[in-house]
Design a protein around this motif. Structure first.
Motif, short mmCIF file in Angstrom:
data_model
loop_
_atom_site.label_atom_id
_atom_site.label_comp_id
_atom_site.label_asym_id
_atom_site.label_seq_id
_atom_site.Cartn_x
_atom_site.Cartn_y
_atom_site.Cartn_z
N PRO A 154 -18.24 29.98 -40.94
CA PRO A 154 -18.43 29.31 -39.64
C PRO A 154 -17.48 29.85 -38.58
N ALA A 155 -17.97 29.74 -37.34
CA ALA A 155 -17.14 30.08 -36.18
C ALA A 155 -17.60 29.20 -35.01
N VAL A 156 -16.68 28.83 -34.17
CA VAL A 156 -16.98 27.90 -33.06
C VAL A 156 -16.58 28.54 -31.74
N ALA A 157 -17.48 28.38 -30.72
CA ALA A 157 -17.17 28.81 -29.35
C ALA A 157 -17.57 27.69 -28.40
N SER A 158 -16.78 27.46 -27.38
CA SER A 158 -17.05 26.36 -26.45
C SER A 158 -16.91 26.84 -25.00
N ILE A 159 -17.63 26.16 -24.09
CA ILE A 159 -17.53 26.43 -22.66
C ILE A 159 -17.84 25.13 -21.93
N GLU A 160 -17.08 24.87 -20.89
CA GLU A 160 -17.31 23.65 -20.11
C GLU A 160 -18.10 23.99 -18.85
N ILE A 161 -19.17 23.28 -18.63
CA ILE A 161 -20.02 23.45 -17.45
C ILE A 161 -19.70 22.32 -16.48
#
Length: 300
Positions: free
Chosen positions: A45-52
């Motif tokens: 697993p790998a996680v990426a996030s971005i806030e809009i």
């Protein structure tokens, strides 16, 4: 878009799973924290996030719009930000074609302030207002004096019609109604608003002329021709022919002194320029020369 490509992905918004969002791309329809949980082909697993962020919903309208009475205008708000699609709610609904339209047609009877409430998908809203000013009516009227028609009030642009057809060159305040028919005038206010004056019906009696028969006249004598004229629009003018044998050929009752039987013709002209004619035959009796014959003391 999540990179690199070719991973198994599941998207989340603010920690909640987004149903169906399992591809490399996700459409961010709402603001918040978007997280992509990806797994390699080895299951790692790998996680990426971005806030809009959310842009504020802004709505603007022209402050004032001016229209003529019995006219309409399209209300056109400018809006930006928020999250489409938008919902629109206009108030008051009186005079509006569709109160939930983004650009409704407004046809108010009097000056009205319209307000629009715009709501985006996220539930945010914004309002704007516009004042639709309905210009005052001019209410022109047509006044008749004989064959003259005048439209009031004065000082405005105008155009005249007869039986629904524009009268060539008739753009003045007054006109001469030369023919029977239905006359009306269109008047423009200083704001350019057209208004119609109530029509007026003009009915003229036909111009008629006749000269009663006259008896014969003796040579070197005169008679009187008595013209009878009616209809049309007085006053009348007259012209008798042949004028050489007529005293006052422009009189309605001239005195002809013909030296032989003559047909006299009069042309009658009314105030509108309408013409008609009439004739009278004046017969001159034969001339004779009496003489006296003497026979002794008898005169014959």
């Amino acid at each position: 878009t999540l990179w690199p490509a070719g991973l198994d992905v599941q998207w989340y918004l603010d920690g909640a799973l987004l149903p169906g969002a399992s591809g490399q791309q996700c459409i961010a329809r709402l603001p918040g924290m978007y997280t992509a949980l990806a797994r390699t082909r080895f299951g790692c697993p790998a996680v990426a996030s971005i806030e809009i962020g959310r842009r504020p919903l802004l709505v603007a309208l022209t402050d004032t719009v001016r229209i003529c009475a019995d006219s309409c205008v399209r209300l056109q708000p400018q809006y930006s930000g928020g999250w489409p699609p938008y919902r629109f709610s206009w108030t008051p609904v009186a005079g509006l074609h569709i109160a939930s339209d983004s650009t409704p047609r407004a046809c108010p009877d009097s000056t009205t302030v319209y307000t629009v409430l715009v709501t985006d998908k996220a539930g945010d809203s914004s309002v704007a207002s516009v004042c639709v000013v309905v210009r005052a009516r001019l209410r022109p009227v047509i006044v008749r004096s004989g064959d003259t028609l005048r439209v009031l009030p004065s000082g405005f642009g105008r155009r005249w019609f007869r039986n629904g057809v524009p009268i060539a060159g008739a753009i003045s305040e007054s006109i001469i109604a030369k023919d029977s028919g239905r006359y009306h005038a269109e008047v423009w206010t200083v704001d350019g608003c057209p208004e119609l004056a109530a029509p007026i019906e003009i009915r003229y009696q036909p111009l008629l002329a006749s000269v009663p028969a006259v008896g014969g006249v003796c040579p070197d004598s005169c008679t009187v021709l008595r013209l009878e004229a009616s209809g049309g629009v007085p006053p009348y003018s007259y012209s008798w022919m042949p004028a050489a044998f007529v005293q006052s050929p422009s009189d309605s009752s001239p005195v002809p002194c013909p030296d032989s039987t003559t047909l006299f013709t009069v042309t009658v002209l009314d105030a509108r320029g309408t013409r008609t004619t009439a004739s009278a035959l004046v017969t001159v009796y034969p001339r004779f020369a009496p003489f006296i014959q003497r026979n002794g003391d008898t005169l014959i």
